[in-house]
Design a protein around this motif. Sequence first.
Motif, PDB file in Angstrom:
ATOM      1  N   CYS A  49       0.834  -1.209   0.000  1.00  0.00           N
ATOM      2  CA  CYS A  49       0.000   0.000   0.000  1.00  0.00           C
ATOM      3  C   CYS A  49       0.865   1.253   0.000  1.00  0.00           C
ATOM      4  N   GLU A  50       1.891   1.259   0.827  1.00  0.00           N
ATOM      5  CA  GLU A  50       2.785   2.418   0.894  1.00  0.00           C
ATOM      6  C   GLU A  50       3.519   2.620  -0.432  1.00  0.00           C
ATOM      7  N   ALA A  51       3.832   1.506  -1.103  1.00  0.00           N
ATOM      8  CA  ALA A  51       4.606   1.587  -2.343  1.00  0.00           C
ATOM      9  C   ALA A  51       3.824   2.216  -3.495  1.00  0.00           C
ATOM     10  N   VAL A  52       2.487   2.171  -3.433  1.00  0.00           N
ATOM     11  CA  VAL A  52       1.693   2.646  -4.566  1.00  0.00           C
ATOM     12  C   VAL A  52       1.038   4.006  -4.309  1.00  0.00           C
ATOM     13  N   THR A  53       1.325   4.627  -3.187  1.00  0.00           N
ATOM     14  CA  THR A  53       0.766   5.950  -2.915  1.00  0.00           C
ATOM     15  C   THR A  53       1.682   7.037  -3.485  1.00  0.00           C
ATOM     16  N   ALA A  54       1.084   8.184  -3.773  1.00  0.00           N
ATOM     17  CA  ALA A  54       1.857   9.309  -4.282  1.00  0.00           C
ATOM     18  C   ALA A  54       2.795   9.823  -3.200  1.00  0.00           C
ATOM     19  N   GLU A  55       3.895  10.426  -3.623  1.00  0.00           N
ATOM     20  CA  GLU A  55       4.869  10.966  -2.682  1.00  0.00           C
ATOM     21  C   GLU A  55       4.211  12.009  -1.780  1.00  0.00           C
ATOM     22  N   GLY A  56       4.420  11.889  -0.483  1.00  0.00           N
ATOM     23  CA  GLY A  56       3.851  12.820   0.465  1.00  0.00           C
ATOM     24  C   GLY A  56       2.475  12.441   0.959  1.00  0.00           C
ATOM     25  N   ASP A  57       1.875  11.401   0.366  1.00  0.00           N
ATOM     26  CA  ASP A  57       0.556  10.937   0.785  1.00  0.00           C
ATOM     27  C   ASP A  57       0.717   9.831   1.825  1.00  0.00           C
ATOM     28  N   SER A  58      -0.358   9.475   2.501  1.00  0.00           N
ATOM     29  CA  SER A  58      -0.296   8.408   3.502  1.00  0.00           C
ATOM     30  C   SER A  58      -1.579   7.589   3.470  1.00  0.00           C
ATOM     31  N   VAL A  59      -1.444   6.317   3.796  1.00  0.00           N
ATOM     32  CA  VAL A  59      -2.558   5.373   3.727  1.00  0.00           C
ATOM     33  C   VAL A  59      -3.288   5.305   5.064  1.00  0.00           C
ATOM     34  N   GLU A  96     -11.399  -9.094  -7.837  1.00  0.00           N
ATOM     35  CA  GLU A  96     -12.040  -9.050  -6.531  1.00  0.00           C
ATOM     36  C   GLU A  96     -11.249  -8.114  -5.622  1.00  0.00           C
ATOM     37  N   ILE A  97     -11.962  -7.442  -4.740  1.00  0.00           N
ATOM     38  CA  ILE A  97     -11.367  -6.464  -3.834  1.00  0.00           C
ATOM     39  C   ILE A  97     -11.377  -7.017  -2.409  1.00  0.00           C
ATOM     40  N   SER A  98     -10.252  -6.956  -1.727  1.00  0.00           N
ATOM     41  CA  SER A  98     -10.203  -7.406  -0.337  1.00  0.00           C
ATOM     42  C   SER A  98     -10.120  -6.246   0.648  1.00  0.00           C
ATOM     43  N   GLU A  99      -9.459  -5.145   0.256  1.00  0.00           N
ATOM     44  CA  GLU A  99      -9.349  -3.977   1.123  1.00  0.00           C
ATOM     45  C   GLU A  99      -9.379  -2.702   0.287  1.00  0.00           C
ATOM     46  N   VAL A 100      -9.944  -1.650   0.891  1.00  0.00           N
ATOM     47  CA  VAL A 100      -9.959  -0.329   0.262  1.00  0.00           C
ATOM     48  C   VAL A 100      -9.489   0.686   1.302  1.00  0.00           C
ATOM     49  N   HIS A 101      -8.364   1.318   1.029  1.00  0.00           N
ATOM     50  CA  HIS A 101      -7.762   2.260   1.974  1.00  0.00           C
ATOM     51  C   HIS A 101      -7.798   3.679   1.413  1.00  0.00           C
ATOM     52  N   PRO A 102      -8.557   4.590   2.029  1.00  0.00           N
ATOM     53  CA  PRO A 102      -8.459   5.995   1.626  1.00  0.00           C
ATOM     54  C   PRO A 102      -7.056   6.512   1.942  1.00  0.00           C
ATOM     55  N   THR A 103      -6.647   7.555   1.242  1.00  0.00           N
ATOM     56  CA  THR A 103      -5.372   8.189   1.559  1.00  0.00           C
ATOM     57  C   THR A 103      -5.625   9.622   2.031  1.00  0.00           C
ATOM     58  N   ALA A 104      -4.651  10.195   2.686  1.00  0.00           N
ATOM     59  CA  ALA A 104      -4.808  11.519   3.284  1.00  0.00           C
ATOM     60  C   ALA A 104      -5.103  12.603   2.253  1.00  0.00           C
ATOM     61  N   ASN A 105      -4.624  12.411   1.023  1.00  0.00           N
ATOM     62  CA  ASN A 105      -4.794  13.432  -0.013  1.00  0.00           C
ATOM     63  C   ASN A 105      -5.978  13.168  -0.947  1.00  0.00           C
ATOM     64  N   GLY A 107      -6.927  10.226  -2.296  1.00  0.00           N
ATOM     65  CA  GLY A 107      -6.792   9.074  -3.185  1.00  0.00           C
ATOM     66  C   GLY A 107      -7.304   7.799  -2.518  1.00  0.00           C
ATOM     67  N   THR A 108      -7.053   6.685  -3.156  1.00  0.00           N
ATOM     68  CA  THR A 108      -7.487   5.383  -2.643  1.00  0.00           C
ATOM     69  C   THR A 108      -6.470   4.322  -3.025  1.00  0.00           C
ATOM     70  N   VAL A 109      -6.233   3.397  -2.110  1.00  0.00           N
ATOM     71  CA  VAL A 109      -5.401   2.228  -2.399  1.00  0.00           C
ATOM     72  C   VAL A 109      -6.264   0.983  -2.274  1.00  0.00           C
ATOM     73  N   TYR A 110      -6.211   0.156  -3.297  1.00  0.00           N
ATOM     74  CA  TYR A 110      -7.002  -1.077  -3.338  1.00  0.00           C
ATOM     75  C   TYR A 110      -6.079  -2.292  -3.226  1.00  0.00           C
ATOM     76  N   LEU A 111      -6.425  -3.227  -2.368  1.00  0.00           N
ATOM     77  CA  LEU A 111      -5.798  -4.541  -2.371  1.00  0.00           C
ATOM     78  C   LEU A 111      -6.743  -5.469  -3.115  1.00  0.00           C
ATOM     79  N   ALA A 112      -6.260  -6.064  -4.199  1.00  0.00           N
ATOM     80  CA  ALA A 112      -7.155  -6.765  -5.111  1.00  0.00           C
ATOM     81  C   ALA A 112      -6.522  -8.033  -5.666  1.00  0.00           C
ATOM     82  N   THR A 113      -7.348  -8.792  -6.379  1.00  0.00           N
ATOM     83  CA  THR A 113      -6.900 -10.019  -7.039  1.00  0.00           C
ATOM     84  C   THR A 113      -7.399 -10.045  -8.467  1.00  0.00           C
ATOM     85  N   ALA A 114      -6.482 -10.159  -9.418  1.00  0.00           N
ATOM     86  CA  ALA A 114      -6.845 -10.380 -10.816  1.00  0.00           C
ATOM     87  C   ALA A 114      -7.142 -11.860 -10.985  1.00  0.00           C
ATOM     88  N   LYS A 115      -8.311 -12.188 -11.540  1.00  0.00           N
ATOM     89  CA  LYS A 115      -8.791 -13.570 -11.532  1.00  0.00           C
ATOM     90  C   LYS A 115      -8.455 -14.373 -12.787  1.00  0.00           C
TER      91      LYS A 115
END
Length: 217
Positions: A49-59, A96-105, A107-115
């Motif tokens: 999750c941290e790896a895919v957020t924009a610089e300066g943003d937080s999950v 399929e989606i397992s988690e959805v994390h809003p970010t401080a700025n 945005g959104t981070v999704y934990l997902a599975t390509a089927k």
Amino acid sequence: MDEKKNTMVKDAIILCLITLILGAVLAGVYAITKEPIDKAQSEANNAACEAVTAEGDSVQDNNTAAVSATQTYLMSHDLANAEVSSEEDSLIKHVEISEVHPTANGGTVYLATAKKGYGGDIGFALGVDAAGAITGISITSQSETAGLGANCENEDWQKSFAGKVLPGNPADNMYNKNESNDSQVQALSGATVTSRAITNAVKGILFAATSMEGGNN
């Protein structure tokens, strides 16, 4: 005859006891290993999750209501973002989606599975900013063919998703065999199935994300 019957009964009892003992041992092993495994998975997910957020943003924490809403959207729309009544035709067959994390700025981070990977499910984290552009993707699990689909973990290929947005034509793919553009990444060489599986899953998430932010269906 009675002796044979008694022997059979004893054997059955012994077999049942062995089964019970093995079951107890397996339950004990599961209880011992479950917490470390869950902890390791949680740490891996947090890192992705941290790896895919924009610089300066937080999950932020997982939003279970957003998970449910996203899954509902995926079950009622197809790969061209048209509404469908059957799950067999829907995006849920692709992602399929397992988690959805809003970010401080915003945005959104999704934990997902390509089927639809060549080797089965492909786990990934996807970051999307408030404008609907991808901030990053991180492959978290895969069993694709070594040297071909497994190259989806290649850092350069994952970086190529950053900044991509939905195609102007919702029916278009988000991968191209020869080149990339604002809405497409270049497909992995010799791994069209893997490329298609991941990009179709990503496209489904972007459809849902746009809808959640008040975009058009």
